[in-house]
Motif scaffolding. Structure first.
Motif, PDB file in Angstrom:
ATOM      1  N   GLY A   1      20.905  19.209   3.384  1.00  0.00           N
ATOM      2  CA  GLY A   1      22.305  19.594   3.487  1.00  0.00           C
ATOM      3  C   GLY A   1      22.675  19.981   4.901  1.00  0.00           C
ATOM      4  O   GLY A   1      23.708  19.549   5.439  1.00  0.00           O
ATOM      5  N   SER A   2      21.824  20.783   5.561  1.00  0.00           N
ATOM      6  CA  SER A   2      22.073  21.188   6.943  1.00  0.00           C
ATOM      7  C   SER A   2      21.922  20.010   7.897  1.00  0.00           C
ATOM      8  O   SER A   2      22.721  19.822   8.820  1.00  0.00           O
ATOM      9  CB  SER A   2      21.110  22.311   7.342  1.00  0.00           C
ATOM     10  OG  SER A   2      21.298  23.451   6.539  1.00  0.00           O
ATOM     11  N   PHE A   3      20.883  19.198   7.666  1.00  0.00           N
ATOM     12  CA  PHE A   3      20.640  18.017   8.505  1.00  0.00           C
ATOM     13  C   PHE A   3      21.816  17.050   8.408  1.00  0.00           C
ATOM     14  O   PHE A   3      22.340  16.577   9.435  1.00  0.00           O
ATOM     15  CB  PHE A   3      19.350  17.330   8.043  1.00  0.00           C
ATOM     16  CG  PHE A   3      18.935  16.153   8.885  1.00  0.00           C
ATOM     17  CD1 PHE A   3      18.000  16.310   9.900  1.00  0.00           C
ATOM     18  CD2 PHE A   3      19.450  14.882   8.659  1.00  0.00           C
ATOM     19  CE1 PHE A   3      17.607  15.224  10.682  1.00  0.00           C
ATOM     20  CE2 PHE A   3      19.066  13.789   9.422  1.00  0.00           C
ATOM     21  CZ  PHE A   3      18.139  13.972  10.436  1.00  0.00           C
ATOM     22  N   GLY A   4      22.230  16.753   7.183  1.00  0.00           N
ATOM     23  CA  GLY A   4      23.336  15.812   7.002  1.00  0.00           C
ATOM     24  C   GLY A   4      24.637  16.324   7.579  1.00  0.00           C
ATOM     25  O   GLY A   4      25.392  15.580   8.205  1.00  0.00           O
ATOM     26  N   GLY A   5      24.897  17.616   7.390  1.00  0.00           N
ATOM     27  CA  GLY A   5      26.128  18.198   7.926  1.00  0.00           C
ATOM     28  C   GLY A   5      26.197  18.091   9.433  1.00  0.00           C
ATOM     29  O   GLY A   5      27.222  17.695   9.998  1.00  0.00           O
ATOM     30  N   PHE A   6      25.089  18.403  10.108  1.00  0.00           N
ATOM     31  CA  PHE A   6      25.081  18.362  11.563  1.00  0.00           C
ATOM     32  C   PHE A   6      25.126  16.931  12.081  1.00  0.00           C
ATOM     33  O   PHE A   6      25.790  16.627  13.073  1.00  0.00           O
ATOM     34  CB  PHE A   6      23.848  19.082  12.111  1.00  0.00           C
ATOM     35  CG  PHE A   6      23.898  19.310  13.598  1.00  0.00           C
ATOM     36  CD1 PHE A   6      24.917  20.050  14.165  1.00  0.00           C
ATOM     37  CD2 PHE A   6      22.927  18.781  14.439  1.00  0.00           C
ATOM     38  CE1 PHE A   6      24.979  20.256  15.532  1.00  0.00           C
ATOM     39  CE2 PHE A   6      22.975  18.984  15.812  1.00  0.00           C
ATOM     40  CZ  PHE A   6      24.004  19.728  16.357  1.00  0.00           C
ATOM     41  N   GLY A   7      24.429  16.017  11.395  1.00  0.00           N
ATOM     42  CA  GLY A   7      24.447  14.621  11.815  1.00  0.00           C
ATOM     43  C   GLY A   7      25.822  13.993  11.694  1.00  0.00           C
ATOM     44  O   GLY A   7      26.285  13.292  12.595  1.00  0.00           O
TER      45      GLY A   7
END
Length: 428
Positions: A35-41
């Motif tokens: 969730g954090s990875f996808g949001g930042f990407g």
């Protein structure tokens, strides 16, 4: 600390592998990571799309370089405000809820960029987009930082930071498809419309990512006065940390902006190299950036936060000076793009873990949001100052002075701030 995701249980059979820290996560923790990875990407993809639209807008709108630069700088400056607000809101309402709001916000305003018809309207919409862009980092970093065990926090947050390179690559792909399938006057609008798609990622967050549960420290802080939240990071017990964390962020981001903004211009105008415009060079830099994030992630846990900042900063200076001093051609420019992208990006990797550990739970979002985005706001002025300085001295010397000065600030701050590697958050 336990934030409601469960305790991180390391898989004994995977301890010898590079990704044992990930394999040992519970299902909820892995979903939070993605969730954090996808949001930042997705955040990075939306912000990078503008750079690909600039040449077209300069042609269609007769927009000047100064106006194009003003839009970029304004977006970064407003994103600093967004980061501060996002940190405050995440401390008050929770990381996950705030993360969802920020993703929807920057997605909507990215799409609205495609409906603009003038410099002035695009400036306003991009500025509003910056609010969501700035808020996302602090919220996502705090969410994942509070979930991971101390010995793996640097790796987890470093890999979340690496999502920027993934988002950058996605922006290149979207740009290529739009401008190959559509005429130029429609392609740039489609480019921004695609930026609305990340809003759908919120459905993933709502369905799969467990809501963060405030710790007893955070819950008790909600009943205290407002100065126990945002203003508390300027209280005597945290003021020194806030100041030097903000300066550290300024050095890391200011040095990066100065190099990435002006080095290609120097190589094209003074060295007359053409490889800078090639897809090969772009692929090398983006690939190196991702590997740099990953390497920095492991180094922050292996050798510590402070040594990693120093190591990668020194190597970035060496790579930059090599570009400006050595008599290189197109081939060497391509090869040197790797260490430049690797070390300049790797310097970022430790910021998330370090800031998570420097600030106590009750004001972690506020402290991380302010420090990181203070560096973004001040660092955004570095390219402008380099440009002004280059009217009096050579561009190569201006780049060298500012890059060295920025990373000297990083070194100074790492000498003053404490080493936090392996520190439990309750002790922060």
């Amino acid at each position: 600390m336990d934030t409601g995701h469960g305790v991180l249980a390391e898989a004994p059979s995977a301890r010898s592998t590079m990704f044992s820290w990930f394999g040992g996560m519970t299902k909820g923790e892995r979903r939070t990571f993605w969730g954090s990875f996808g949001g930042f990407g997705l955040d990075a993809m939306d912000i990078v799309l503008y750079s690909f639209a600039i040449p077209t807008l300069m042609t269609l709108w007769s927009m000047s370089r100064s106006e194009a630069g003003t839009i970029a700088t304004t977006t970064l400056l407003v994103s600093a405000l967004g980061g501060w607000l996002g940190g405050i809101l995440s401390d008050r309402f929770g990381r996950l809820v705030t993360l969802q709001v920020t993703i929807v916000w920057f997605s909507v305003f990215t799409a609205l960029c495609g409906l603009t018809s003038s410099f002035e309207s695009l400036l306003v919409v991009r500025a509003l987009q910056g609010l969501g862009f700035g808020a996302e980092w602090a919220v996502g970093a705090a969410l994942i930082g509070e979930m991971v065990r101390p010995q793996h926090r640097g790796k987890a947050l470093g890999f979340v930071q690496s999502a920027y390179a993934v988002g950058w690559g996605a922006a290149v792909l979207v740009y290529t498809i739009c401008f190959q399938l559509l005429p130029e006057h429609l392609a740039w609008r489609a480019l921004f419309f695609v930026g609305f798609l990340p809003a759908g990622f919120v459905l993933y967050l709502r369905k799969y990512v467990p809501a963060d549960t405030p710790s007893p420290t955070a819950r008790s802080a909600h009943g205290k006065r407002h100065d126990e939240r945002f203003a508390a990071i300027f209280a005597p017990d945290l003021l020194r940390t806030t100041i030097f964390a903000s300066l550290l962020s300024t050095g890391v981001q200011g040095g990066y902006y100065a190099v990435i903004t002006w080095l290609p211009t120097y190589l094209q105008t003074e060295r007359h190299l053409s490889v800078l415009n090639s897809s090969g060079y772009l692929a090398v830099v983006i690939g190196a950036a991702w590997l740099g994030y990953a390497a920095g992630a492991y180094c922050t846990d292996l050798i510590g936060r402070r040594p990693t900042f120093v190591l990668f900063s020194v190597c970035t200076i060496i790579a930059t000076i090599s570009y400006t001093v050595l008599p290189i051609g197109n081939t060497w420019t391509l090869f040197l793009g790797f260490p430049l992208g690797f070390f300049s990006s790797g310097t970022y990797s430790g910021l998330g873990a370090y800031f998570t550990e420097l600030f106590p739970t009750r004001v972690r979002g506020s402290g991380m949001g302010f420090s990181y985005n203070f560096g973004r706001a001040v660092g955004a002025t570095f390219p402008f100052i380099v440009g002004q300085l280059s009217t009096h001295i050579s561009l190569a010397m201006a780049i060298g002075i500012f890059t060295t000065s920025a990373y000297a600030i990083v070194f100074l701050c790492t000498c003053i701030l404490p080493e936090t590697n392996g520190k439990a958050l309750e002790e922060a």
